[in-house]
Design a protein around this motif. Structure first.
Motif, PDB file in Angstrom:
ATOM      1  N   ASP A 125       0.820  -1.418   0.072  1.00  0.00           N
ATOM      2  CA  ASP A 125      -0.028   0.014   0.008  1.00  0.00           C
ATOM      3  C   ASP A 125       0.725   1.397   0.000  1.00  0.00           C
ATOM      4  OD1 ASP A 125      -2.061  -1.898   0.209  1.00  0.00           O
ATOM      5  OD2 ASP A 125      -2.738  -1.202   2.153  1.00  0.00           O
ATOM      6  N   GLY A 126       2.213   1.156  -0.448  1.00  0.00           N
ATOM      7  CA  GLY A 126       3.234   2.233  -0.300  1.00  0.00           C
ATOM      8  C   GLY A 126       3.051   3.072   1.065  1.00  0.00           C
ATOM      9  N   LEU A 127       3.307   4.214   1.010  1.00  0.00           N
ATOM     10  CA  LEU A 127       3.239   5.043   2.085  1.00  0.00           C
ATOM     11  C   LEU A 127       2.019   5.250   2.999  1.00  0.00           C
ATOM     12  CD1 LEU A 127       5.207   6.616   4.490  1.00  0.00           C
ATOM     13  CD2 LEU A 127       4.781   8.599   2.940  1.00  0.00           C
ATOM     14  N   VAL A 128       1.517   4.559   3.785  1.00  0.00           N
ATOM     15  CA  VAL A 128       0.150   4.710   4.277  1.00  0.00           C
ATOM     16  C   VAL A 128       0.129   5.683   5.569  1.00  0.00           C
ATOM     17  CG1 VAL A 128      -1.738   3.381   5.767  1.00  0.00           C
ATOM     18  CG2 VAL A 128      -0.338   2.227   3.773  1.00  0.00           C
ATOM     19  N   PHE A 129      -1.211   6.439   5.267  1.00  0.00           N
ATOM     20  CA  PHE A 129      -1.335   7.489   6.577  1.00  0.00           C
ATOM     21  C   PHE A 129      -2.740   7.037   7.315  1.00  0.00           C
ATOM     22  CE2 PHE A 129      -3.732  11.610   7.409  1.00  0.00           C
ATOM     23  CZ  PHE A 129      -3.060  11.817   8.635  1.00  0.00           C
ATOM     24  N   ASN A 130      -2.450   6.775   8.367  1.00  0.00           N
ATOM     25  CA  ASN A 130      -3.567   6.189   9.420  1.00  0.00           C
ATOM     26  C   ASN A 130      -3.997   7.523  10.434  1.00  0.00           C
ATOM     27  OD1 ASN A 130      -3.813   3.663   8.342  1.00  0.00           O
ATOM     28  ND2 ASN A 130      -2.640   2.769  10.140  1.00  0.00           N
ATOM     29  N   HIS A 131      -5.077   7.992  10.267  1.00  0.00           N
ATOM     30  CA  HIS A 131      -5.584   9.124  11.121  1.00  0.00           C
ATOM     31  C   HIS A 131      -6.682   8.760  12.026  1.00  0.00           C
ATOM     32  CE1 HIS A 131      -6.746  13.638  10.779  1.00  0.00           C
ATOM     33  NE2 HIS A 131      -6.711  13.038  12.112  1.00  0.00           N
ATOM     34  N   TYR A 132      -6.235   8.342  13.300  1.00  0.00           N
ATOM     35  CA  TYR A 132      -7.102   7.867  14.501  1.00  0.00           C
ATOM     36  C   TYR A 132      -7.803   9.141  15.267  1.00  0.00           C
ATOM     37  CZ  TYR A 132      -4.732   3.138  13.769  1.00  0.00           C
ATOM     38  OH  TYR A 132      -4.116   2.063  13.058  1.00  0.00           O
ATOM     39  N   ILE A 133      -9.022   8.914  15.321  1.00  0.00           N
ATOM     40  CA  ILE A 133      -9.640   9.748  16.088  1.00  0.00           C
ATOM     41  C   ILE A 133     -10.952   9.313  16.705  1.00  0.00           C
ATOM     42  CG2 ILE A 133     -10.986  10.996  14.264  1.00  0.00           C
ATOM     43  CD1 ILE A 133     -10.579  13.719  15.895  1.00  0.00           C
ATOM     44  N   ASN A 134     -10.973   9.423  18.086  1.00  0.00           N
ATOM     45  CA  ASN A 134     -12.241   8.859  18.867  1.00  0.00           C
ATOM     46  C   ASN A 134     -13.387   9.812  18.680  1.00  0.00           C
ATOM     47  OD1 ASN A 134     -13.780   7.001  20.180  1.00  0.00           O
ATOM     48  ND2 ASN A 134     -12.872   7.447  22.328  1.00  0.00           N
ATOM     49  N   GLN A 135     -14.358   9.741  18.114  1.00  0.00           N
ATOM     50  CA  GLN A 135     -15.689  10.551  18.087  1.00  0.00           C
ATOM     51  C   GLN A 135     -16.738   9.802  17.367  1.00  0.00           C
ATOM     52  OE1 GLN A 135     -14.009  13.971  16.094  1.00  0.00           O
ATOM     53  NE2 GLN A 135     -14.444  13.497  14.006  1.00  0.00           N
ATOM     54  N   PRO A 136     -17.924  10.282  17.345  1.00  0.00           N
ATOM     55  CA  PRO A 136     -19.067   9.395  17.096  1.00  0.00           C
ATOM     56  C   PRO A 136     -19.065   9.085  15.692  1.00  0.00           C
ATOM     57  CG  PRO A 136     -19.723  11.283  18.681  1.00  0.00           C
ATOM     58  CD  PRO A 136     -18.362  11.459  18.358  1.00  0.00           C
ATOM     59  N   ASN A 137     -18.482  10.231  14.964  1.00  0.00           N
ATOM     60  CA  ASN A 137     -18.478   9.868  13.271  1.00  0.00           C
ATOM     61  C   ASN A 137     -17.223   9.351  12.697  1.00  0.00           C
ATOM     62  OD1 ASN A 137     -21.091  11.164  12.789  1.00  0.00           O
ATOM     63  ND2 ASN A 137     -20.123  13.380  12.766  1.00  0.00           N
ATOM     64  N   SER A 138     -16.224   8.905  13.574  1.00  0.00           N
ATOM     65  CA  SER A 138     -15.138   8.334  13.279  1.00  0.00           C
ATOM     66  C   SER A 138     -15.239   6.935  12.894  1.00  0.00           C
ATOM     67  CB  SER A 138     -13.907   8.487  14.207  1.00  0.00           C
ATOM     68  OG  SER A 138     -12.777   7.790  14.022  1.00  0.00           O
ATOM     69  N   LYS A 139     -14.610   6.532  11.707  1.00  0.00           N
ATOM     70  CA  LYS A 139     -14.453   5.070  11.220  1.00  0.00           C
ATOM     71  C   LYS A 139     -13.371   4.558  11.725  1.00  0.00           C
ATOM     72  CE  LYS A 139     -18.653   5.543   9.534  1.00  0.00           C
ATOM     73  NZ  LYS A 139     -19.893   4.735  10.090  1.00  0.00           N
ATOM     74  N   PHE A 140     -12.514   5.154  12.430  1.00  0.00           N
ATOM     75  CA  PHE A 140     -11.193   4.602  12.613  1.00  0.00           C
ATOM     76  C   PHE A 140     -10.558   4.887  13.980  1.00  0.00           C
ATOM     77  CE2 PHE A 140      -6.902   3.763  10.363  1.00  0.00           C
ATOM     78  CZ  PHE A 140      -7.081   2.506  10.490  1.00  0.00           C
ATOM     79  N   SER A 141     -10.893   4.350  14.972  1.00  0.00           N
ATOM     80  CA  SER A 141     -10.470   4.764  16.337  1.00  0.00           C
ATOM     81  C   SER A 141      -9.558   3.813  16.994  1.00  0.00           C
ATOM     82  CB  SER A 141     -11.609   4.926  17.243  1.00  0.00           C
ATOM     83  OG  SER A 141     -12.385   3.802  17.369  1.00  0.00           O
TER      84      SER A 141
END
Length: 275
Positions: A125-141
């Motif tokens: 996947d090459g250089l991947v950027f993961n953006h974790y955030i914990n909130q109601p609309n987040s899909k990645f926490s």
């Protein structure tokens, strides 16, 4: 939070012009290593700015996949769309392309010895950027326990050694969630490698797990055969934000991705990766 196993000696290192014997032996023993201050905070801000430009462009153009790899979408605190996992970012920014050519990253290939390796510029996947955030609309926490090896089986090839190199763009003390590993599990047999836990589904803390005290600009490297997960932040909103870039160092036959590449089969299970 559970403390790391007494058998795991958590240490941090500085990455210089060459790897030391101590560093190589530490990684060989535990399958993970933490280098401090790989980049300056100002450089991390530059990378964040570059990633924001890419995200804006992809959202405006309605891009959902890059070289066959699906993007992961969520929403910010105002309900606006955001991309929480982006791939091949190095191919959309000269600044990020230069990053993965950093000679210090090339040094890490030695950790795969006796195998010959290469930094994945246009594979996986090459250089991947993961953006974790914990909130109601987040899909990645968070991300459940997993190893990086089953992907090889899904692609019809034998399990090959690889490294995942993480460049951290935010402060992430262990109290704010983040990376958890089971030190030493990179030497486990194939059955435990594949079935030691329920891949991606199991989020439960393990008494043996180790956490990390990460600061913006730090570098972590883990063996792809190591059991690891990402713990959800106990905080909500801005305090929970964790941004990290990952680039794999891989072995085996050269298999570049193109705009015509098909989506790998394992992405059908992407919905179980997070809650």
């Amino acid at each position: 939070m559970k403390k790391p196993s007494a058998k795991f000696e958590y240490k941090t290192f500085a990455l210089g012009e060459k790897l030391t014997e101590e560093q190589k032996e530490y990684f060989k023993k535990y399958g993970v290593i933490h280098f401090k201050k790989f980049i300056e905070p100002e450089t991390a801000e530059l990378f964040i700015s570059e990633l924001a430009k890419i995200e804006k462009q992809w959202l405006e153009e309605g891009i959902e996949k890059v070289k066959g790899i699906p993007l992961k979408f969520g929403k910010d605190h105002e309900g606006n769309p955001m991309i929480q996992r982006m791939c091949f970012t190095n191919q959309f920014s000269p600044v990020l392309a230069e990053l993965i050519k950093d000679p210090r990253l090339q040094l890490l290939i030695e950790l795969l010895a006796p195998y010959e390796g290469r930094i994945s510029e246009d594979e996986k996947d090459g250089l991947v950027f993961n953006h974790y955030i914990n909130q109601p609309n987040s899909k990645f926490s968070q991300m459940g326990w997993h190893t990086d090896s089953p992907r090889d089986l899904f692609l019809g090839q034998k399990i090959l050694p690889m490294l995942n190199v993480g460049i951290h763009l935010d402060n992430c003390p262990s109290s704010n969630g983040g990376l958890r590993v089971l030190p030493g599990t990179h030497t486990q047999g194939v059955l435990k490698l594949l079935f030691g836990k329920k891949q991606f589904i199991d989020h439960k803390p393990d008494p043996r797990e180790a956490a990390f005290e990460i600061e913006r600009g730090d570098l972590t490297i883990h063996d792809g055969r190591l059991w690891h997960r990402v713990e959800v932040s106990p905080n909500v909103g801005e305090k929970s934000r964790r941004r990290v870039m990952y680039v794999p160092i891989i072995t085996g036959k050269y298999k570049p991705k193109t705009d015509q590449s098909k989506t790998p089969f394992y992405h059908r299970f992407a919905k179980v990766v997070t809650k």
